[in-house]
Design a protein around this motif. Structure first.
Motif, PDB file in Angstrom:
ATOM      1  N   ARG A 117       1.026  -1.219  -0.058  1.00  0.00           N
ATOM      2  CA  ARG A 117       0.014  -0.003   0.094  1.00  0.00           C
ATOM      3  C   ARG A 117       0.772   1.238   0.076  1.00  0.00           C
ATOM      4  NH1 ARG A 117      -2.693  -3.571   3.796  1.00  0.00           N
ATOM      5  NH2 ARG A 117      -4.849  -3.752   3.213  1.00  0.00           N
ATOM      6  N   ARG A 118       0.119   2.336  -0.394  1.00  0.00           N
ATOM      7  CA  ARG A 118       1.035   3.894  -0.247  1.00  0.00           C
ATOM      8  C   ARG A 118       0.963   4.086   1.027  1.00  0.00           C
ATOM      9  NH1 ARG A 118      -2.070   7.632  -4.243  1.00  0.00           N
ATOM     10  NH2 ARG A 118      -0.286   8.945  -3.609  1.00  0.00           N
ATOM     11  N   SER A 119       1.923   5.104   1.412  1.00  0.00           N
ATOM     12  CA  SER A 119       1.775   5.546   3.046  1.00  0.00           C
ATOM     13  C   SER A 119       0.570   6.087   3.520  1.00  0.00           C
ATOM     14  CB  SER A 119       2.995   6.647   2.998  1.00  0.00           C
ATOM     15  OG  SER A 119       2.732   7.767   2.221  1.00  0.00           O
ATOM     16  N   ASN A 120      -0.315   6.503   2.453  1.00  0.00           N
ATOM     17  CA  ASN A 120      -1.560   6.985   2.854  1.00  0.00           C
ATOM     18  C   ASN A 120      -2.690   5.969   3.003  1.00  0.00           C
ATOM     19  OD1 ASN A 120      -1.995   6.539   0.241  1.00  0.00           O
ATOM     20  ND2 ASN A 120      -2.225   8.636  -0.409  1.00  0.00           N
ATOM     21  N   GLY A 121      -2.295   4.627   2.843  1.00  0.00           N
ATOM     22  CA  GLY A 121      -3.295   3.657   3.071  1.00  0.00           C
ATOM     23  C   GLY A 121      -3.738   3.062   1.738  1.00  0.00           C
ATOM     24  N   TYR A 122      -3.640   3.882   0.666  1.00  0.00           N
ATOM     25  CA  TYR A 122      -4.175   3.300  -0.642  1.00  0.00           C
ATOM     26  C   TYR A 122      -3.431   2.008  -1.268  1.00  0.00           C
ATOM     27  CZ  TYR A 122      -6.899   7.528  -1.372  1.00  0.00           C
ATOM     28  OH  TYR A 122      -7.807   8.385  -1.191  1.00  0.00           O
ATOM     29  N   ILE A 168       8.667   1.091   4.455  1.00  0.00           N
ATOM     30  CA  ILE A 168       9.896   1.348   3.851  1.00  0.00           C
ATOM     31  C   ILE A 168      10.151   2.600   3.004  1.00  0.00           C
ATOM     32  CG2 ILE A 168      11.148   0.098   1.787  1.00  0.00           C
ATOM     33  CD1 ILE A 168       9.818  -2.420   2.857  1.00  0.00           C
ATOM     34  N   PRO A 169      10.880   3.240   3.332  1.00  0.00           N
ATOM     35  CA  PRO A 169      11.462   4.457   2.633  1.00  0.00           C
ATOM     36  C   PRO A 169      11.678   4.400   1.272  1.00  0.00           C
ATOM     37  CG  PRO A 169      13.163   4.067   4.359  1.00  0.00           C
ATOM     38  CD  PRO A 169      11.875   2.970   4.421  1.00  0.00           C
ATOM     39  N   PRO A 170      11.676   5.302   0.287  1.00  0.00           N
ATOM     40  CA  PRO A 170      12.222   5.152  -1.088  1.00  0.00           C
ATOM     41  C   PRO A 170      13.481   4.812  -1.364  1.00  0.00           C
ATOM     42  CG  PRO A 170      10.894   7.052  -0.787  1.00  0.00           C
ATOM     43  CD  PRO A 170      11.045   6.910   0.508  1.00  0.00           C
ATOM     44  N   SER A 171      14.454   5.210  -0.206  1.00  0.00           N
ATOM     45  CA  SER A 171      15.915   4.891  -0.497  1.00  0.00           C
ATOM     46  C   SER A 171      16.068   3.474  -0.449  1.00  0.00           C
ATOM     47  CB  SER A 171      16.505   5.696   0.698  1.00  0.00           C
ATOM     48  OG  SER A 171      16.184   5.580   1.901  1.00  0.00           O
ATOM     49  N   MET A 172      15.147   2.663   0.713  1.00  0.00           N
ATOM     50  CA  MET A 172      15.454   1.087   0.630  1.00  0.00           C
ATOM     51  C   MET A 172      14.384   0.512  -0.051  1.00  0.00           C
ATOM     52  SD  MET A 172      17.540   1.028   3.217  1.00  0.00           S
ATOM     53  CE  MET A 172      17.277  -0.348   4.300  1.00  0.00           C
ATOM     54  N   GLY A 173      13.799   1.248  -1.048  1.00  0.00           N
ATOM     55  CA  GLY A 173      12.773   0.373  -1.955  1.00  0.00           C
ATOM     56  C   GLY A 173      13.241   0.040  -3.386  1.00  0.00           C
ATOM     57  N   TYR A 174      12.443   0.550  -4.456  1.00  0.00           N
ATOM     58  CA  TYR A 174      12.628   0.158  -5.647  1.00  0.00           C
ATOM     59  C   TYR A 174      13.545   1.450  -6.303  1.00  0.00           C
ATOM     60  CZ  TYR A 174       8.676  -3.101  -5.293  1.00  0.00           C
ATOM     61  OH  TYR A 174       7.896  -4.034  -4.899  1.00  0.00           O
ATOM     62  N   VAL A 175      14.840   1.216  -5.988  1.00  0.00           N
ATOM     63  CA  VAL A 175      15.979   2.077  -6.425  1.00  0.00           C
ATOM     64  C   VAL A 175      16.299   1.778  -7.781  1.00  0.00           C
ATOM     65  CG1 VAL A 175      16.931   2.635  -4.215  1.00  0.00           C
ATOM     66  CG2 VAL A 175      17.725   0.678  -5.570  1.00  0.00           C
ATOM     67  N   ASN A 176      16.040   0.647  -8.321  1.00  0.00           N
ATOM     68  CA  ASN A 176      15.979   0.387  -9.872  1.00  0.00           C
ATOM     69  C   ASN A 176      14.769  -0.533 -10.295  1.00  0.00           C
ATOM     70  OD1 ASN A 176      17.017  -2.604  -9.987  1.00  0.00           O
ATOM     71  ND2 ASN A 176      18.548  -1.679  -8.694  1.00  0.00           N
ATOM     72  N   HIS A 195       4.480   5.129  -7.777  1.00  0.00           N
ATOM     73  CA  HIS A 195       4.505   5.527  -6.232  1.00  0.00           C
ATOM     74  C   HIS A 195       5.821   5.038  -5.623  1.00  0.00           C
ATOM     75  CE1 HIS A 195       0.242   5.565  -7.029  1.00  0.00           C
ATOM     76  NE2 HIS A 195       0.336   6.902  -6.585  1.00  0.00           N
ATOM     77  N   VAL A 196       7.053   4.723  -6.484  1.00  0.00           N
ATOM     78  CA  VAL A 196       8.278   4.048  -5.945  1.00  0.00           C
ATOM     79  C   VAL A 196       8.956   5.277  -5.253  1.00  0.00           C
ATOM     80  CG1 VAL A 196       8.554   2.244  -7.554  1.00  0.00           C
ATOM     81  CG2 VAL A 196       9.332   4.578  -8.250  1.00  0.00           C
ATOM     82  N   ASN A 197       8.695   6.439  -5.616  1.00  0.00           N
ATOM     83  CA  ASN A 197       9.439   7.778  -4.846  1.00  0.00           C
ATOM     84  C   ASN A 197       8.763   8.159  -3.786  1.00  0.00           C
ATOM     85  OD1 ASN A 197      11.490   7.665  -7.099  1.00  0.00           O
ATOM     86  ND2 ASN A 197      10.089   8.843  -8.215  1.00  0.00           N
ATOM     87  N   GLU A 198       8.024   7.091  -3.058  1.00  0.00           N
ATOM     88  CA  GLU A 198       7.371   7.527  -1.868  1.00  0.00           C
ATOM     89  C   GLU A 198       7.394   6.431  -1.147  1.00  0.00           C
ATOM     90  OE1 GLU A 198       2.495   7.104  -1.996  1.00  0.00           O
ATOM     91  OE2 GLU A 198       3.210   8.467  -3.767  1.00  0.00           O
ATOM     92  N   PRO A 199       7.184   6.631   0.322  1.00  0.00           N
ATOM     93  CA  PRO A 199       7.131   5.453   1.373  1.00  0.00           C
ATOM     94  C   PRO A 199       5.944   4.591   1.078  1.00  0.00           C
ATOM     95  CG  PRO A 199       7.566   7.356   2.658  1.00  0.00           C
ATOM     96  CD  PRO A 199       7.021   7.879   1.127  1.00  0.00           C
ATOM     97  N   LEU A 200       6.345   3.212   0.955  1.00  0.00           N
ATOM     98  CA  LEU A 200       5.583   2.069   0.691  1.00  0.00           C
ATOM     99  C   LEU A 200       5.308   1.317   2.016  1.00  0.00           C
ATOM    100  CD1 LEU A 200       6.457   1.151  -2.735  1.00  0.00           C
ATOM    101  CD2 LEU A 200       4.577   2.380  -2.372  1.00  0.00           C
ATOM    102  N   ILE A 201       4.148   0.853   2.281  1.00  0.00           N
ATOM    103  CA  ILE A 201       3.565  -0.035   3.428  1.00  0.00           C
ATOM    104  C   ILE A 201       3.585  -1.413   2.882  1.00  0.00           C
ATOM    105  CG2 ILE A 201       2.088  -0.657   5.024  1.00  0.00           C
ATOM    106  CD1 ILE A 201       1.240   2.434   5.296  1.00  0.00           C
ATOM    107  N   PHE A 202       4.320  -2.356   3.423  1.00  0.00           N
ATOM    108  CA  PHE A 202       4.438  -3.766   3.067  1.00  0.00           C
ATOM    109  C   PHE A 202       3.793  -4.528   4.246  1.00  0.00           C
ATOM    110  CE2 PHE A 202       6.707  -2.431  -0.524  1.00  0.00           C
ATOM    111  CZ  PHE A 202       6.867  -3.309  -1.315  1.00  0.00           C
ATOM    112  N   GLU A 203       3.022  -5.558   3.942  1.00  0.00           N
ATOM    113  CA  GLU A 203       2.370  -6.403   4.936  1.00  0.00           C
ATOM    114  C   GLU A 203       3.082  -7.776   4.539  1.00  0.00           C
ATOM    115  OE1 GLU A 203      -1.542  -6.362   6.421  1.00  0.00           O
ATOM    116  OE2 GLU A 203      -1.415  -4.269   6.868  1.00  0.00           O
TER     117      GLU A 203
END
Length: 210
Positions: A117-122, A168-176, A195-203
């Motif tokens: 999900r996106r950081s806003n829950g979407y 997970i912040p963008p720097s620890m996410g999909y950097v490539n 949305h790879v340049n914003e924090p993402l929520i993973f469950e």
């Protein structure tokens, strides 16, 4: 011969005081009876009106005031406190379920389900279909060259059967673009890439360590 009023017999109706008192008492009884009937009818109408309101559901708030004030207040159970801890790189992790199986270590190949999900829950993507419940787990090595670093750090140390939630912040996410996991469907994949340049929520739920 002329007839005058004086020559006619005079009939005088006289009533005794007792008779007059009896008539007055009778009128009082009749008035009282009429008042009782009217009062009974009024109460009956009000009772029927109240029953009709209760039946139709339109109950005035004030009529239930005493009931509301006298009703017991149900006890609210305190929600379970889920503690958040911070990993290196700014990842915030919550342990939802502690697993009981084998623990995952760096370099292991793991099988897991996840929701992104996106950081806003979407909602972005899930490996479990929300309608059918059918799952398509992901199999990946815990290797930073193949899986996003943030998710690798979250999975390391988990036990089979465990479940974690992580921001997970963008720097620890999909950097490539080569890093996994990515949805196979075009729509969810495009949404993730947007949305790879914003924090993402993973469950994530760890199913297996191979």
């Amino acid at each position: 011969m002329a007839v005058t009023s004086a020559s006619l017999p005079q009939f005088v109706i006289s009533r005794s005081r007792a008779s007059l008192q009896q008539s007055a008492d009778t009128r009082k009884i009749i008035v009282a009876a009429n008042y009782s009937v009217a009062k009974f009818a009024s109460q009956t109408v009000r009772s029927l009106s109240r029953r009709l309101l209760l039946f139709t559901g339109f109950v005035p708030i004030l009529s239930n005031g005493d009931l509301a004030l006298g009703a017991p207040i149900p006890q609210m159970e305190e929600p379970e406190i889920i503690r958040t801890r911070k990993l290196p790189g700014g990842i915030k992790v919550q342990d939802i379920v502690d697993g009981e199986g084998q623990a995952a270590n760096e370099g292991d190949v793991v099988v897991f389900n996840y929701v992104c999900r996106r950081s806003n829950g979407y909602f972005v993507y899930s490996t479990v279909d929300q309608f059918t419940g059918e799952a398509t787990p992901v199999t990946l090595p815990l290797d930073e060259s193949q899986i996003i670093k943030g998710l690798k750090d979250v999975l390391v140390g988990m036990k089979v059967g465990g479940k974690r939630r992580a921001l997970i912040p963008p720097s620890m996410g999909y950097v490539n673009e080569n890093l996994k996991p990515t949805p196979e469907e075009f729509g969810p994949r495009r949404s993730l890439q947007s949305h790879v340049n914003e924090p993402l929520i993973f469950e994530v739920q760890l199913l297996k360590v191979l």
